[in-house]
Structure formats: C-alpha cells, structure tokens
Write a protein that holds these residues in place. Structure first.
Motif, PDB file in Angstrom:
ATOM      1  N   ALA A  91     -11.229   3.429   7.298  1.00  0.00           N
ATOM      2  CA  ALA A  91     -12.010   2.998   6.000  1.00  0.00           C
ATOM      3  C   ALA A  91     -12.611   3.557   5.332  1.00  0.00           C
ATOM      4  O   ALA A  91     -13.945   3.664   6.316  1.00  0.00           O
ATOM      5  CB  ALA A  91     -11.955   1.242   5.377  1.00  0.00           C
ATOM      6  N   ASP A  92     -12.729   4.425   4.169  1.00  0.00           N
ATOM      7  CA  ASP A  92     -13.397   4.667   3.174  1.00  0.00           C
ATOM      8  C   ASP A  92     -14.384   4.436   2.457  1.00  0.00           C
ATOM      9  O   ASP A  92     -15.180   4.639   2.011  1.00  0.00           O
ATOM     10  CB  ASP A  92     -12.405   6.379   3.089  1.00  0.00           C
TER      11      ASP A  92
ATOM     12  N   GLU B 122      -4.526  10.383   3.496  1.00  0.00           N
ATOM     13  CA  GLU B 122      -5.125   8.677   2.919  1.00  0.00           C
ATOM     14  C   GLU B 122      -4.398   7.647   2.628  1.00  0.00           C
ATOM     15  O   GLU B 122      -2.817   7.914   2.818  1.00  0.00           O
ATOM     16  CB  GLU B 122      -4.962  10.024   1.668  1.00  0.00           C
TER      17      GLU B 122
ATOM     18  N   GLY C 128       1.207  -1.342   0.095  1.00  0.00           N
ATOM     19  CA  GLY C 128       0.073   0.157  -0.170  1.00  0.00           C
ATOM     20  C   GLY C 128       0.456   0.854   0.466  1.00  0.00           C
ATOM     21  O   GLY C 128       2.115   1.490  -0.062  1.00  0.00           O
TER      22      GLY C 128
ATOM     23  N   GLU D 227      -8.759  -1.489   0.155  1.00  0.00           N
ATOM     24  CA  GLU D 227      -9.183  -0.382   0.876  1.00  0.00           C
ATOM     25  C   GLU D 227      -8.712   1.096   0.992  1.00  0.00           C
ATOM     26  O   GLU D 227      -7.198   1.139   1.077  1.00  0.00           O
ATOM     27  CB  GLU D 227      -8.823  -0.795   2.386  1.00  0.00           C
ATOM     28  N   LEU D 228      -9.295   2.016   0.913  1.00  0.00           N
ATOM     29  CA  LEU D 228      -9.024   3.121   0.982  1.00  0.00           C
ATOM     30  C   LEU D 228      -9.459   3.597   2.082  1.00  0.00           C
ATOM     31  O   LEU D 228     -10.302   3.799   2.885  1.00  0.00           O
ATOM     32  CB  LEU D 228      -9.704   4.051  -0.323  1.00  0.00           C
ATOM     33  N   TYR D 229      -8.479   4.685   3.079  1.00  0.00           N
ATOM     34  CA  TYR D 229      -8.075   4.437   4.758  1.00  0.00           C
ATOM     35  C   TYR D 229      -8.170   6.263   3.716  1.00  0.00           C
ATOM     36  O   TYR D 229      -7.218   7.195   3.360  1.00  0.00           O
ATOM     37  CB  TYR D 229      -7.192   4.273   5.261  1.00  0.00           C
TER      38      TYR D 229
ATOM     39  N   THR E 156      -4.123   3.885   1.088  1.00  0.00           N
ATOM     40  CA  THR E 156      -4.463   2.716  -0.070  1.00  0.00           C
ATOM     41  C   THR E 156      -3.433   1.327   0.846  1.00  0.00           C
ATOM     42  O   THR E 156      -2.722   1.087   0.870  1.00  0.00           O
ATOM     43  CB  THR E 156      -4.051   2.765  -1.018  1.00  0.00           C
TER      44      THR E 156
END
Length: 198
Positions: free
Chosen positions: A146-147, A119, A103, A130-132, A121
């Motif tokens: 996590a968004d 931010e 990531g 997952e995108l955080y 990944t």
C-alpha cells in the motif's frame, strides 16, 4: 423567485433513452474482447476463482471463510478485481456475508509497453480505499504494498497493507497483511482459490 437558466435546458434533458452498455468484459479468455498486450504478464490471473481461507487480525479470533474472486478485462490495459467472501463454521456451512471488495490492477507502461511494475486500487464496501504499487515477478507472482490509504470516518483505520498473489499448481494463492492504527503489518487474510471459470 427562481431565475431561468441563461444557457437553456441541458441537451440531454429530452434526449432518447440510452441503449444497454455496449462493451463486454470477460474472465474467460476464449470469449469477449482480446486481452490487451500490456496484460500478457498477468494472463494467468484472469479467471473466476473460488475457494477457502483463514482470516485473523483485526478480529479477536481467527475465522474460516469462503471467497469468490472474478478477475476480468474489457480489452483495455487493466484488470478488474471483484471479490466477495462469506464466513464458514466448522462444518463448512455459510454463517454470514463477509468482505466485499472491488478494484483495478494495471501494469505501468513505458512507451506503450508493460513493465514489471504494477499499480492497483482496492476499495471495500465498508469504506477503506487502498492504492498499491508493486511488481510482477515472472508470470505467476505479484507483490504489492500500500502506497496510500483512505477511510471514511466510520471505517476501520487501516494504515498499511501488503498483498502477495501467486499461481501455484493451477490455484490462486494470496496472503494479505494489514495494519490498523499503530499495529504494524499483521496477517489479515489468506486463501487458496481454484479456477472455476476462464
């Protein structure tokens, strides 16, 4: 019948071989490119880390694992996260490969300067991405939630995640909570990793 390409052959078709990748990344702040100024708030996390932890949900039984994490940079305003873990038995012997994850962490910039917002990944080899979003707190703590999450059809149906990272007495500690389907967030993995490089 095959028609001819009206544009002709692509320019790379007969080009000479390419030299090896010319840019360096490093987990050791004493070598390689200079750390981008936007990453100064994350400087304590850069390094090569190894240690042990305990995992649980979504497995039926808790388990012990070892982990190696490399947090590196190449001079641009992001960090690269590479993690591999392996299962341990009661005698601390390796019993099998476990989660592999890659990531990127990047601070949110405002007029070219880093804010405390983050931010990230994160993607696992078994098909979960997952995108955080989160915040850096001081210089030794990072909290991310996590968004957005996506998974391949055969992957684990991860629906939520939260990760906390901290540098405590020189070690990297983290706790990762995960939700699968409608489970809500539950403890997934936590570990204490010692700096072995950087």
């Amino acid at each position: 019948m095959v028609s001819e390409n009206p544009l002709g052959p692509p320019p790379w078709l007969n080009a000479p071989p390419v030299e090896p990748y010319p840019y360096e990344d490093t987990h050791d702040l004493r070598t390689g490119p200079d750390l981008h100024p936007a990453l100064l708030g994350l400087l304590p996390f850069v390094g090569l880390w190894r240690g042990r932890g305990q995992g649980g949900f979504p497995e039926d039984q808790d388990y012990d694992f070892a982990q190696e994490v490399r947090i590196s940079h190449d001079g641009r305003p992001f960090l690269r996260w590479d993690s591999r873990s392996w299962l341990l038995n009661d005698a601390s012997e390796a019993t099998g490969e476990w989660i592999v994850e890659s990531g990127f962490w990047r601070p949110v910039l405002n007029d070219g300067r880093a804010t405390d917002e983050m931010e990230a990944t994160m993607i696992t080899a078994d098909g979960v991405a997952e995108l955080y979003v989160g915040k850096v707190i001081g210089t030794t703590r990072l909290e991310m939630e996590a968004d957005a999450i996506a998974y391949v059809p055969s992957g684990l149906h991860v629906t939520g995640g939260q990760r906390l990272f901290g540098i405590v007495e020189g070690a990297l500690l983290y706790a990762h909570e995960q939700a699968v389907d409608e489970s809500g967030l539950r403890p997934h993995m936590s570990a204490r990793l010692l700096r072995i490089g950087g």
